[in-house]
Design an enzyme around this catalytic site. Structure first.
Site, PDB file in Angstrom:
ATOM      1  N   THR A  61       0.782  -1.257   0.089  1.00  0.00           N
ATOM      2  CA  THR A  61       0.074  -0.041   0.022  1.00  0.00           C
ATOM      3  C   THR A  61       0.853   1.292  -0.066  1.00  0.00           C
ATOM      4  O   THR A  61       0.376   2.472   0.073  1.00  0.00           O
ATOM      5  CB  THR A  61      -1.111  -0.047   1.281  1.00  0.00           C
ATOM      6  N   TYR A  62       2.086   1.125  -0.142  1.00  0.00           N
ATOM      7  CA  TYR A  62       2.854   2.435  -0.351  1.00  0.00           C
ATOM      8  C   TYR A  62       2.708   3.185  -1.514  1.00  0.00           C
ATOM      9  O   TYR A  62       2.264   2.685  -2.607  1.00  0.00           O
ATOM     10  CB  TYR A  62       4.259   2.292  -0.386  1.00  0.00           C
TER      11      TYR A  62
END
Length: 354
Positions: A61-62
């Site tokens: 999810t970066y």
């Protein structure tokens, strides 16, 4: 001795060779308001690998997935020579409760998504990103082992998990013949040293290489913040999103700024930048395999890489250690005391309290 990015180290109790500084790809993408655009991200990646770096860190999810997508495009033609590490557990789809967490359903779905974005058919290293105190450890370990047996993941690791839980998981994995943990990613820097109480000693005992994130305290140890930020920590709508984040986390304190002052003094004596000395201090810990450096510009990355040839004398280490020292807490303080040491050697009888 001076080091280079191709002075590789073994990751924990494994045969995997990684660079002594990992490139953090959380800055790949601008979705969070403080990263690098695609062109600058490409320059960061190229600079790192051209210097001999092979260890790149990201998460599912970066920057809302852009980190993995960009890293996949950059690494496509040199995949074999790179060690790509990603993480799972943080919520991928708002509103879908099963798109987050360490459980088996999210584990398999997250890994498949990461493989697509990274344009690869295997992950070198997969971390459980955040522990949730809900999923049974057997479910986590069995799921990770299944992925290793399928060839989709080569090595497994933990991040942001209590020391007692990691130790328990390593013991369970060994007893059941499942894939062992090889690394532990924790926040660790001159201003965040609580990992020295249990997490880091546990990692050394259990054969896990420590991979610190935020080794420069969210930028505070670079010298970019001062006493004025204590009075007005929020830079306002036009200010740094990262600055507001650090303020919200409570990192802008008198204690932390005093540590940064000592770091700045030592750096000036050595003719180095505070960032280089701060990273060098972290590397000096024998339990540390590779701090994760997250730069937004090639100038920042080049400066960070200069930490590899910083020589710290014992006097410098002593000053830095003293500046950021923490209380060991129980049971460490008790066990380190002379009365208890004498008692364990049979030289003192401790009478029970009335």
């Amino acid at each position: 001795m001076p080091r280079t990015l191709d002075t590789y180290r073994l990751l924990g109790r494994s045969g995997l060779r990684v660079s002594p500084l990992a490139l953090g790809a959380a800055t790949f993408g601008t979705e969070w308001g403080w990263g690098a655009d695609e062109e600058e991200s490409r320059r960061l990646f190229d600079l790192y690998v051209e210097r001999g770096g092979n260890f790149v860190d990201t998460a599912s999810t970066y920057t809302d997935g852009s980190s993995e997508r960009l890293l996949g495009a950059f690494s496509r033609h040199r995949r074999e020579s790179l060690v790509l590490a990603t993480k799972y557990t943080t919520l991928r789809t708002p509103g879908d409760p099963n798109s987050g967490g360490p459980h088996r359903k999210n584990l398999f779905a997250s890994v498949e998504s990461s493989l697509r974005r990274l344009q690869t058919d295997y992950l070198d290293l997969l971390y459980l990103h955040v522990w949730d105190f809900t999923t049974p450890v057997e479910e986590v370990l069995r799921g990770l082992d299944d992925l290793v047996r399928q060839g989709k993941v080569l090595y497994v690791a933990m991040s942001n998990v209590p020391a007692w839980q990691v130790a328990r998981m390593q013991a369970v994995a060994e007893l059941r013949g499942w894939s062992p943990l090889v690394a532990l990613q924790i926040e660790y820097s001159l201003i965040e040293r609580t990992g020295e109480r249990d997490l880091i000693p546990m990692a050394r005992e259990m054969g896990l290489g420590v991979v610190p994130y935020s080794p420069l305290g969210g930028g505070l140890l670079t010298g970019k913040y001062g006493r004025a930020d204590l009075a007005d920590p929020d830079p306002g709508p036009g200010g740094s999103t990262r600055g507001r984040h650090n303020a919200a986390l409570g990192m802008l304190t008198e204690r932390n700024l005093a540590i940064a002052d000592t770091l700045r003094e030592v750096a000036a004596e050595l003719g180095r930048t505070p960032a280089q000395v701060g990273l060098a201090w972290t590397l000096h810990n024998p339990a540390v395999t590779a701090p994760v450096i997250g730069a937004r510009t090639t100038a920042q990355l080049a400066d960070n890489l200069g930490a590899l040839d910083v020589e710290l004398e014992d006097t410098h280490l002593a000053r830095l250690d003293a500046a950021g020292a923490i209380e060991p807490g129980l049971p460490h303080a008790l066990l380190a005391g002379e009365p208890m040491r004498r008692a364990t050697r049979g030289e003192l009888t401790i009478q029970p309290r009335a």
